[in-house]
Design a protein around this motif. Structure first.
Motif, PDB file in Angstrom:
ATOM      1  N   LEU A  18      -1.049  -9.412   1.425  1.00 10.44           N
ATOM      2  CA  LEU A  18      -1.791  -9.156   0.344  1.00 10.44           C
ATOM      3  C   LEU A  18      -0.990  -8.351  -0.738  1.00 10.44           C
ATOM      4  O   LEU A  18      -0.859  -8.432  -2.003  1.00 10.44           O
ATOM      5  N   ALA A  19       0.024  -7.570  -0.160  1.00 14.31           N
ATOM      6  CA  ALA A  19       1.003  -6.709  -1.090  1.00 14.31           C
ATOM      7  C   ALA A  19       2.024  -7.693  -1.628  1.00 14.31           C
ATOM      8  O   ALA A  19       2.174  -7.510  -2.878  1.00 14.31           O
ATOM      9  N   ILE A  20       2.540  -8.986  -1.159  1.00 15.56           N
ATOM     10  CA  ILE A  20       3.221  -9.907  -1.559  1.00 15.56           C
ATOM     11  C   ILE A  20       2.545 -10.558  -2.708  1.00 15.56           C
ATOM     12  O   ILE A  20       2.993 -10.818  -3.899  1.00 15.56           O
ATOM     13  N   GLN A  21       1.359 -10.904  -2.429  1.00 16.57           N
ATOM     14  CA  GLN A  21       0.646 -11.618  -3.578  1.00 16.57           C
ATOM     15  C   GLN A  21       0.164 -10.701  -5.020  1.00 16.57           C
ATOM     16  O   GLN A  21       0.176 -11.179  -5.794  1.00 16.57           O
ATOM     17  N   ARG A  22      -0.003  -9.693  -4.625  1.00 14.08           N
ATOM     18  CA  ARG A  22      -0.366  -8.570  -5.727  1.00 14.08           C
ATOM     19  C   ARG A  22       1.131  -7.892  -6.167  1.00 14.08           C
ATOM     20  O   ARG A  22       1.075  -6.878  -7.118  1.00 14.08           O
ATOM     21  N   LYS A  23       2.257  -8.096  -5.781  1.00 12.09           N
ATOM     22  CA  LYS A  23       3.494  -7.273  -5.991  1.00 12.09           C
ATOM     23  C   LYS A  23       3.278  -6.051  -5.775  1.00 12.09           C
ATOM     24  O   LYS A  23       3.895  -5.163  -6.709  1.00 12.09           O
ATOM     25  N   ILE A  24       2.782  -5.645  -4.775  1.00  7.96           N
ATOM     26  CA  ILE A  24       2.416  -4.178  -4.159  1.00  7.96           C
ATOM     27  C   ILE A  24       3.868  -3.704  -3.018  1.00  7.96           C
ATOM     28  O   ILE A  24       4.070  -4.862  -2.439  1.00  7.96           O
ATOM     29  N   LEU A  25       4.268  -2.878  -3.343  1.00  6.60           N
ATOM     30  CA  LEU A  25       5.353  -2.259  -2.105  1.00  6.60           C
ATOM     31  C   LEU A  25       4.524  -1.695  -1.157  1.00  6.60           C
ATOM     32  O   LEU A  25       4.061  -0.596  -1.225  1.00  6.60           O
ATOM     33  N   PHE A  26       4.476  -2.207  -0.176  1.00  7.52           N
ATOM     34  CA  PHE A  26       3.924  -1.753   1.180  1.00  7.52           C
ATOM     35  C   PHE A  26       4.994  -1.102   2.223  1.00  7.52           C
ATOM     36  O   PHE A  26       5.622  -1.782   2.786  1.00  7.52           O
ATOM     37  N   TYR A  27       4.645   0.224   2.428  1.00  7.51           N
ATOM     38  CA  TYR A  27       5.541   1.092   3.133  1.00  7.51           C
ATOM     39  C   TYR A  27       4.870   1.537   4.483  1.00  7.51           C
ATOM     40  O   TYR A  27       3.960   2.183   4.364  1.00  7.51           O
ATOM     41  N   ILE A  28       5.407   1.101   5.675  1.00 10.31           N
ATOM     42  CA  ILE A  28       4.973   1.523   7.117  1.00 10.31           C
ATOM     43  C   ILE A  28       5.914   2.844   7.372  1.00 10.31           C
ATOM     44  O   ILE A  28       7.014   2.513   7.227  1.00 10.31           O
ATOM     45  N   MET A  29       5.510   3.893   7.455  1.00 10.58           N
ATOM     46  CA  MET A  29       6.005   5.234   7.952  1.00 10.58           C
ATOM     47  C   MET A  29       5.794   5.709   9.323  1.00 10.58           C
ATOM     48  O   MET A  29       4.675   5.504   9.916  1.00 10.58           O
ATOM     49  N   TYR A  30       6.484   6.511   9.757  1.00  2.90           N
ATOM     50  CA  TYR A  30       6.427   7.556  11.054  1.00  2.90           C
ATOM     51  C   TYR A  30       6.957   8.833  10.624  1.00  2.90           C
ATOM     52  O   TYR A  30       7.910   9.150  10.056  1.00  2.90           O
ATOM     53  N   GLY A  31       6.204   9.601  11.292  1.00  2.00           N
ATOM     54  CA  GLY A  31       6.732  11.143  11.363  1.00  2.00           C
ATOM     55  C   GLY A  31       5.704  12.070  12.096  1.00  2.00           C
ATOM     56  O   GLY A  31       4.694  11.672  12.755  1.00  2.00           O
ATOM     57  N   GLN A  32       6.053  13.047  11.854  1.00  2.46           N
ATOM     58  CA  GLN A  32       5.242  14.220  12.797  1.00  2.46           C
ATOM     59  C   GLN A  32       5.197  15.407  11.775  1.00  2.46           C
ATOM     60  O   GLN A  32       6.196  15.797  10.807  1.00  2.46           O
ATOM     61  N   THR A  33       4.375  16.315  12.014  1.00  2.00           N
ATOM     62  CA  THR A  33       4.182  17.687  11.758  1.00  2.00           C
ATOM     63  C   THR A  33       5.602  18.284  11.808  1.00  2.00           C
ATOM     64  O   THR A  33       6.115  19.061  10.784  1.00  2.00           O
ATOM     65  N   GLU A  34       5.987  18.155  12.955  1.00  5.53           N
ATOM     66  CA  GLU A  34       7.374  19.141  13.387  1.00  5.53           C
ATOM     67  C   GLU A  34       8.396  18.600  12.447  1.00  5.53           C
ATOM     68  O   GLU A  34       9.692  19.356  12.425  1.00  5.53           O
ATOM     69  N   ALA A  35       8.165  17.557  11.681  1.00  4.23           N
ATOM     70  CA  ALA A  35       9.468  17.097  10.725  1.00  4.23           C
ATOM     71  C   ALA A  35       8.979  17.023   9.411  1.00  4.23           C
ATOM     72  O   ALA A  35       9.414  16.476   8.598  1.00  4.23           O
ATOM     73  N   THR A  36       8.083  18.040   9.248  1.00  6.42           N
ATOM     74  CA  THR A  36       7.452  18.303   7.729  1.00  6.42           C
ATOM     75  C   THR A  36       7.032  16.846   7.239  1.00  6.42           C
ATOM     76  O   THR A  36       7.029  16.772   6.100  1.00  6.42           O
ATOM     77  N   ALA A  37       6.496  15.880   7.783  1.00  7.52           N
ATOM     78  CA  ALA A  37       5.944  14.823   7.743  1.00  7.52           C
ATOM     79  C   ALA A  37       6.742  13.581   7.935  1.00  7.52           C
ATOM     80  O   ALA A  37       6.181  13.038   8.937  1.00  7.52           O
ATOM     81  N   ARG A  38       7.637  13.301   7.440  1.00  5.69           N
ATOM     82  CA  ARG A  38       8.276  11.956   7.568  1.00  5.69           C
ATOM     83  C   ARG A  38       9.662  11.966   8.217  1.00  5.69           C
ATOM     84  O   ARG A  38      10.592  12.787   8.187  1.00  5.69           O
ATOM     85  N   ILE A  39       9.628  10.659   9.235  1.00  6.63           N
ATOM     86  CA  ILE A  39      11.001  10.585  10.134  1.00  6.63           C
ATOM     87  C   ILE A  39      11.608   9.241   9.549  1.00  6.63           C
ATOM     88  O   ILE A  39      12.809   9.115   9.665  1.00  6.63           O
ATOM     89  N   SER A  40      10.737   8.334   9.518  1.00  7.22           N
ATOM     90  CA  SER A  40      11.222   7.083   9.081  1.00  7.22           C
ATOM     91  C   SER A  40      10.425   6.236   8.291  1.00  7.22           C
ATOM     92  O   SER A  40       9.263   6.561   8.211  1.00  7.22           O
ATOM     93  N   TYR A  41      10.897   5.296   7.798  1.00  3.99           N
ATOM     94  CA  TYR A  41      10.078   4.095   7.006  1.00  3.99           C
ATOM     95  C   TYR A  41      10.487   2.562   7.119  1.00  3.99           C
ATOM     96  O   TYR A  41      11.792   2.726   7.633  1.00  3.99           O
ATOM     97  N   LEU A  42       9.660   1.789   6.919  1.00  6.75           N
ATOM     98  CA  LEU A  42      10.120   0.384   6.974  1.00  6.75           C
ATOM     99  C   LEU A  42      10.061  -0.078   5.570  1.00  6.75           C
ATOM    100  O   LEU A  42       9.135  -0.159   4.935  1.00  6.75           O
ATOM    101  N   PRO A  43      11.162  -0.540   5.019  1.00  2.00           N
ATOM    102  CA  PRO A  43      11.331  -1.367   3.840  1.00  2.00           C
ATOM    103  C   PRO A  43      10.183  -2.209   3.508  1.00  2.00           C
ATOM    104  O   PRO A  43       9.871  -3.189   4.213  1.00  2.00           O
ATOM    105  N   PRO A  44       9.592  -2.389   2.519  1.00  2.00           N
ATOM    106  CA  PRO A  44       8.404  -3.500   2.204  1.00  2.00           C
ATOM    107  C   PRO A  44       8.967  -4.635   2.668  1.00  2.00           C
ATOM    108  O   PRO A  44       8.144  -5.641   2.734  1.00  2.00           O
ATOM    109  N   SER A  45      10.215  -5.054   2.511  1.00  3.59           N
ATOM    110  CA  SER A  45      10.570  -6.364   2.508  1.00  3.59           C
ATOM    111  C   SER A  45      10.620  -6.841   3.879  1.00  3.59           C
ATOM    112  O   SER A  45      10.578  -8.065   4.318  1.00  3.59           O
ATOM    113  N   LEU A  46      10.437  -5.967   4.845  1.00  3.29           N
ATOM    114  CA  LEU A  46      10.511  -6.097   6.372  1.00  3.29           C
ATOM    115  C   LEU A  46       8.841  -6.212   6.892  1.00  3.29           C
ATOM    116  O   LEU A  46       8.813  -6.271   8.206  1.00  3.29           O
ATOM    117  N   ALA A  47       8.013  -5.759   5.888  1.00  5.02           N
ATOM    118  CA  ALA A  47       6.660  -5.471   6.529  1.00  5.02           C
ATOM    119  C   ALA A  47       5.830  -6.588   7.247  1.00  5.02           C
ATOM    120  O   ALA A  47       5.357  -6.382   8.186  1.00  5.02           O
TER     121      ALA A  47
END
Length: 449
Positions: free
Chosen positions: A263-292
């Protein structure tokens, strides 16, 4: 931390009433609210996605008072217990929340700030800036201790990899007290962007009407949000103004990830999948939209300024300026200095492939059943894939406890025993209409069937 005066006339907040609040107006409110606050202390903030709440939060931070954020659905008695446990001098909550006959020190929009009677001063680390409960739960009142460096470094990283500008308009789709929801606020205020402030949820038509009318450019959600949007056909009805979708807070089902990515590709939306923890103040990693689309189950690479590696026992480890100072269970822990030195052992099991991180489950959810190591997340995933229903399980005293949405059949139990070496008498199951969930959408695994 946020140089709000820098953006002056930029619109910081769009309200459902149609009113707008500029950065300059927020800065003025900070000064007015701060003029009645005294001392280096803790302030408990019972959170809602409203103007009064965000003004209280930003004013406390500017005054160097440490906010302890709690969900608004917490019982008053529990809030007062935590207030006492941390010797908080102030309690900030929505008008009408308290049954106590206290006079507010100051009223801010829909919020009141109360000064706690018989307050006792306590020693605090100079670096302590914020207290967040872990994973949306208060449990034993354990909080993550965060510094201004933690908060700002993570917000800077998020702005960098999401390429946020002053033109962004993010809608508050997640709870304020939840680290993911708070990171959306932090990162957008840091870059002079706008927030569409709403306390509505994604299944209310008013939420989407507001998003569309004000031109929301991004939406942040946990897996449960996206599952509900998919179930009710809301993914296909996203406002045309949406240009960024972000997902964190747990593993997204591969089929749903593929659907959103397409859907993101069709609509030209950037879709980011991310991983994190409260202990890391939210974010640790992200997957670039081109790999989603091609990297199902992957949570990507380390955020800018961070480093990820896997320990000898397969635990995901992370290093960065956003790693918290440590934990606190009461006021006695507030004087502690940095106990982590920028390194976090996450408690998650995972592996790296081509420099990209994959999460397989939690260390504390790996059990040994009749000599075999079983990851409970795998059982839950297999159940959902095979039976098309949600299940959560726990294991204790040689018994497997199941909580299942819908009916449990003999076929269910037979298949389960093919997956794990366990006797039928050792499976204790209960049927429910809906699984218990925390405020952040995650299933609460602390149960007994």
């Amino acid at each position: 931390m946020w140089n709000l005066e820098r953006y002056k006339e930029n619109i910081a907040l769009y309200l459902e009433s149609g009113e707008t609040i500029s950065y300059q107006q927020i800065a003025q409110n900070q000064k007015e609210i701060g003029s009645v606050l005294r001392g280096r202390t803790v302030a408990v903030l019972v959170c809602r996605n409203t103007l009064g709440c965000i003004l209280c939060y930003l004013s406390l931070m500017r005054k160097d008072i440490v906010p302890l954020l709690l969900p608004s659905n917490l019982e008053e008695q529990e809030v007062l217990r935590i207030t006492q446990a941390y010797r908080a001098k102030y309690l900030c909550c929505c008008r009408g929340y308290l049954s106590q006959n206290w006079n507010p020190l100051i009223a801010i929009e829909d919020y009141n700030i109360y000064e706690i009677p018989n307050w006792k001063k306590t020693e605090m680390s100079k670096d302590l800036a914020l207290l967040l409960t872990t994973s949306g739960s208060t449990g034993d009142s354990r909080c993550v201790r965060l510094s201004k460096t933690n908060i700002k470094s993570n917000a800077v990283s998020i702005c960098q990899y999401l390429k946020l500008t002053q033109n962004e308009r993010a809608i508050t789709s997640l709870p304020f007290h939840y680290t993911y929801g708070l990171s959306v606020i932090h990162s957008h205020l840091l870059c002079g962007a706008s927030l569409l402030l709403t306390d509505k949820n994604i299944l209310q038509k008013e939420f989407w009407q507001f998003a569309e009318s004000k031109g929301a450019t991004s939406f942040a959600g946990v897996p449960f949000n996206y599952e509900m949007m998919n179930r009710f056909g809301l993914l296909e009805k996203l406002p045309k103004s949406i240009k960024i979708l972000t997902q964190a807070g747990g593993r997204l089902e591969p089929e749903l990830q593929e659907k959103i990515a397409q859907l993101a590709i069709q609509r030209k939306i950037l879709f980011y999948i991310m991983y994190g923890q409260t202990e890391a103040t939210a974010r640790i990693s992200y997957l670039p939209p081109s790999l989603a689309l091609e990297k199902a189950g992957c949570v990507g690479k380390a955020i800018p300024g961070g480093k990820i590696w896997i320990s000898e026992d397969d635990e995901v480890c992370y290093q960065g300026n956003n790693v918290c100072l440590g934990y606190a269970k009461s006021y006695r822990d507030l004087k502690k200095e940095d106990e982590n030195n920028g390194v976090l052992c996450t408690g998650d099991i995972g592996y790296l492939e081509d420099g990209l991180l994959y999460i397989e489950g939690r260390k504390n959810r790996e059990v040994k059943i009749n000599g075999r190591r079983i990851r409970l997340e795998h059982l839950e995933e297999n159940w959902k894939k095979y039976f098309r229903s949600n299940m959560v399980c726990s294991f204790d005293d040689s018994k497997l406890y199941l909580l299942v949405e819908g009916k449990i059949s003999e076929e269910n139990v037979k298949k389960l025993r093919e997956w794990i070496p366990i006797l039928e008498k050792d499976i204790i199951a209960r049927e429910v209409d809906k699984l218990p969930r925390k405020a952040n959408g995650k299933v609460n695994v602390a149960f007994r069937a």
